[in-house]
Enzyme design. Structure first.
Site, PDB file in Angstrom:
ATOM      1  N   ASP A  38     -62.796 -35.078 -57.003  1.00  0.00           N
ATOM      2  CA  ASP A  38     -62.470 -34.762 -56.211  1.00  0.00           C
ATOM      3  C   ASP A  38     -60.683 -35.125 -56.200  1.00  0.00           C
ATOM      4  O   ASP A  38     -60.383 -36.051 -56.470  1.00  0.00           O
ATOM      5  CB  ASP A  38     -63.012 -34.539 -54.767  1.00  0.00           C
ATOM      6  CG  ASP A  38     -62.469 -33.166 -53.700  1.00  0.00           C
ATOM      7  OD1 ASP A  38     -61.423 -32.788 -54.429  1.00  0.00           O
ATOM      8  OD2 ASP A  38     -63.110 -33.137 -53.231  1.00  0.00           O
ATOM      9  N   GLU A  70     -62.060 -27.256 -44.758  1.00  0.00           N
ATOM     10  CA  GLU A  70     -62.215 -28.953 -44.961  1.00  0.00           C
ATOM     11  C   GLU A  70     -62.708 -29.286 -43.227  1.00  0.00           C
ATOM     12  O   GLU A  70     -63.040 -28.669 -42.784  1.00  0.00           O
ATOM     13  CB  GLU A  70     -61.845 -29.467 -45.663  1.00  0.00           C
ATOM     14  CG  GLU A  70     -61.886 -29.041 -47.003  1.00  0.00           C
ATOM     15  CD  GLU A  70     -61.145 -29.756 -48.452  1.00  0.00           C
ATOM     16  OE1 GLU A  70     -61.463 -30.984 -48.448  1.00  0.00           O
ATOM     17  OE2 GLU A  70     -60.354 -28.902 -49.324  1.00  0.00           O
TER      18      GLU A  70
END
Ligand SMILES: *[C@@H]1O[C@H](CO)[C@@H](O)[C@H](O)[C@H]1NC(C)=O
Ligand SMILES: *[C@@H]1O[C@H](CO)[C@@H](O)[C@H](O)[C@H]1NC(C)=O
Ligand SMILES: *[C@@H]1O[C@H](CO)[C@@H](O)[C@H](O)[C@H]1NC(C)=O
Ligand SMILES: *[C@@H]1O[C@H](CO)[C@@H](O)[C@H](O)[C@H]1NC(C)=O
Ligand SMILES: *[C@@H]1O[C@H](CO)[C@@H](O)[C@H](O)[C@H]1NC(C)=O
Ligand SMILES: *[C@@H]1O[C@H](CO)[C@@H](O)[C@H](O)[C@H]1NC(C)=O
Length: 637
Positions: free
Chosen positions: A319, A524
């Site tokens: 990521d 997120e």
């Protein structure tokens, strides 16, 4: 030099040494040379050769620096022709909201092609792979079709629909010259307090597994278990975030998933088995940990389980800055971060800014023997396999004939269908014998109220135009208010009040009200939330309107919220999730042109202190159980 010339040069500049000598030896005349021009290509350049042979041929020609370049993914913000060429960069990304200055398809195509030209100008002319988060449509691009977020798609239980959503998204990506997306998210969200819960199709593993059919839509169909992209209307996909991202304690983003290996496999790994079988090209790691160990350094789960036991043949990508946070003290020892992550089995690193530091660190670790050449070759083999299997060497540049697909009417029709199938009717009428829906299109006066009634940005939620998303007319779309106006008779008066007092609501003398409220956009960790209440303005609008006018409440949210105290006020209640740009999918059902078919992809709790609470738990006392959903005038399904 224009990009086409550069491309041709790159394609021909290996026509040297051996291959050329072979042709010259065969031929005396120029005509003969022409006829044998096919011989004038190296094995890796020859699309008739098997992918594995091309990979091995190319790998054998590469220097260490060229190999490390392939493993490096950088942000478009730091990328340009020289950087691509000088560092043999293998991949570029747009992170959330990272776009060229102009929002036209042409500006996107030019940006991707300019960077590609730098990659093609390298010694071996290996094309770079441009990737972007297209997680509910091509969501960074103004004017793209925005589909419902995954939580809503999960409520459709319709793998064929999700496949068509994937196909439409692939076309819109190609319209901007982009061949790779960091989607689908196949997280199994076990706690809606998690800010990414809407990116998950369901709390139930079997629903998530079913929805991995979106990979066929994105990539096309190929040989089971082998990465592929069937043609130029398709893109490489990325199943994420491996693994346990949706299982963190208390739903804290990127935290620790504490589970036995058996439970981790049964709940969270299982969808990856399907994704691999369906040919997913890449898999992204999760920021989270499993039993205290960061996924970005988990050799057992990456190299042993994913690559060896599950037989994944594509590449594993980090990521964004994912390796930077391996140690508790961020950036404390970057050398250790690179060492641990590469040796755990990561193939491509989303660096994405300080690529010089990453490249020199990795080079030193290989030169000093801490990382083996075998590990580097495994990584590069996988990256090249994906690039060859998707036809990137044959078609590295944008195909501008795809431009009209961005936000096309066809794609918007798919999104509208997805909206109407994702809506879940949770209450219809104060008594069962008197259903409230469908609403009449022939009312005299209709009140449309609530913060979310006339706002495309709120309808879309996070990951829309910008990373966090925002309220307002952020892109082209149809709000619920627009859709109501279009649906009702021309003689019907539509009154719009965002936040009316009870007095104002009463004065409208409306036949009925449609109240649209919900969450503000988030993405997120910024969306982590422990109270899961409807923001105050929405609650007061529900109270003010529903006390005066018979009302339908439509909730726009990335997860179930606390509604039990307000339900008695409502005639009808619909969960619309984050439906995206096509608000007319909402009016398609509430006015009865279509019936509701959605059923909950999640358990609807009574209060947040019940969490986590999932279908199958020994203590299960929900407001609406998992899979609940009404049809109009029918019994629960
Ligand atoms: C790339 O290399 C060229 C030639 O060595 C050099 O002039 C240029 O400054 C380099 N650019 C970057 C961004 O590294
Ligand atoms: C885009 O805008 C930024 C900031 O205004 C500027 O620095 C940059 O040069 C522009 N890029 C292009 C390609 O026009
Ligand atoms: C999980 O969250 C807690 C509380 O914020 C924090 O102290 C802990 O370091 C986090 N654990 C991981 C693995 O991120
Ligand atoms: C950083 O990590 C490397 C590799 O594990 C180790 O050799 C080195 O001693 C560490 N440096 C510091 C300052 O801790
Ligand atoms: C619409 O409502 C008006 C007034 O109540 C009524 O006269 C008319 O017949 C209705 N039209 C239809 C098509 O139902
Ligand atoms: C609920 O949590 C969110 C996110 O932390 C916060 O913004 C909001 O103010 C809280 N609401 C209540 C009623 O506590």
């Amino acid at each position: 030099m224009d990009v086409q010339t550069r491309e041709n040069q790159a394609r021909n500049h290996c026509c040297s040494s051996m291959a050329l000598r072979k042709v010259i030896a065969l031929c005396i005349t120029i005509a003969c040379l022409h006829d044998h021009v096919a011989l004038c290509t190296e094995i890796y350049e020859d699309s008739n050769q098997p992918v594995e042979l091309r990979v091995q041929d190319l790998l054998s020609r590469m220097t260490l620096d060229e190999k490390i370049g392939q493993m490096t993914q950088i942000e478009r913000y730091v990328a340009n022709f020289d950087v691509m060429k000088n560092f043999s960069i293998g991949s570029v990304l747009s992170s959330g909201g990272s776009t060229p200055n102009s929002s036209t398809t042409e500006a996107w195509q030019n940006m991707v092609d300019d960077l590609q030209a730098g990659a093609l100008a390298t010694r071996l002319g290996i094309p770079m792979l441009y990737g972007i988060d297209a997680i509910h449509g091509h969501n960074n691009v103004y004017g793209a079709t925005i589909f419902p977020h995954n939580i809503g798609l999960g409520c459709t239980r319709d793998p064929d629909l999700v496949r068509r959503v994937g196909a439409a998204t692939a076309l819109e990506l190609r319209a901007t010259g982009i061949p790779y997306t960091f989607a689908p998210c196949i997280a199994v969200c076990r706690d809606p307090r998690w800010g990414r819960c809407y990116e998950s199709f369901s709390e139930d593993t079997s629903v998530v597994r079913m929805m991995t059919d979106v990979i066929y839509g994105l990539q096309g169909n190929g040989t089971p278990g082998i990465p592929f992209v069937s043609d130029r209307s398709k893109v490489a996909a990325c199943a994420k975030h491996y693994v346990g991202d949706g299982g963190t304690q208390r739903g804290i983003n990127s935290n620790d998933t504490i589970l036995s290996y058996e439970d981790l496999f049964r709940i969270h790994v299982a969808p990856y088995v399907d994704a691999i079988a369906k040919g997913v090209s890449t898999i992204m790691l999760s920021y989270s940990s499993w039993n205290g160990v960061k996924m970005h350094m988990n050799h057992r789960l990456i190299s042993t389980l994913l690559k060896q036991e599950l037989g994944f043949k594509g590449f594993v990508i980090s990521d964004m800055e994912g390796i930077d946070f391996i140690t508790d003290i961020p950036d404390a020892n970057y050398t250790a971060s690179v060492l641990e992550s590469i040796n755990a089995g990561l193939d491509m690193i989303m660096v994405p800014f300080d690529y010089e530091k990453f490249i020199s660190t990795l080079r030193t670790l290989v030169n000093t023997g801490y990382i083996s050449m075998q590990r580097i070759d495994d990584a590069v083999t996988r990256i090249l396999r994906v690039k060859f299997s998707m036809g990137l060497f044959e078609h590295p540049l944008a195909d501008r004939s795809f431009s009209p697909h961005l936000g096309s009417q066809d794609n918007r029709m798919v999104a509208r269908e997805a909206v109407r199938k994702s809506l879940v009717l949770l209450k219809n009428g104060k008594t069962e014998s008197r259903p409230f829906l469908p609403l009449s299109k022939n009312a005299t006066r209709v009140l449309v109220a609530g913060t979310h009634a006339d706002d495309v940005g709120l309808q879309c939620g996070g990951w829309t135009i910008s990373w966090q998303g925002s309220a307002g007319s952020i892109t082209k779309g149809t709000t619920v208010l627009d859709a109501v106006k279009a649906a009702v008779f021309t003689t019907t008066q539509v009154i719009h009040e965002a936040s009316p007092t009870a007095e104002v609501a009463a004065k409208t003398k409306a036949d009925f009200a449609i109240v649209v409220v919900g969450e503000q956009p988030y993405a997120e960790g910024a969306g982590d939330n422990t109270n899961l209440t409807i923001p105050d303005e929405g609650i007061s609008t529900i109270k003010n309107v529903c006390s005066e006018v018979k009302c339908l409440v439509i909730l726009i949210s990335g997860r179930p919220l606390v509604v039990e105290p307000y339900l008695p006020l409502m005639e009808a209640f619909v969960a619309a999730w984050l439906p995206g740009t096509e608000g007319n999918g909402v009016t398609d059902v509430i006015f009865g042109d279509y019936d509701f078919v959605g059923s909950l992809s999640r358990t609807w709790f009574k209060s947040a202190d019940q969490l986590p609470m999932n279908f199958g738990d020994p203590i299960y006392d929900p407001l609406f159980r998992f899979a609940f959903g009404l049809g109009m005038g029918k019994l629960p399904r």
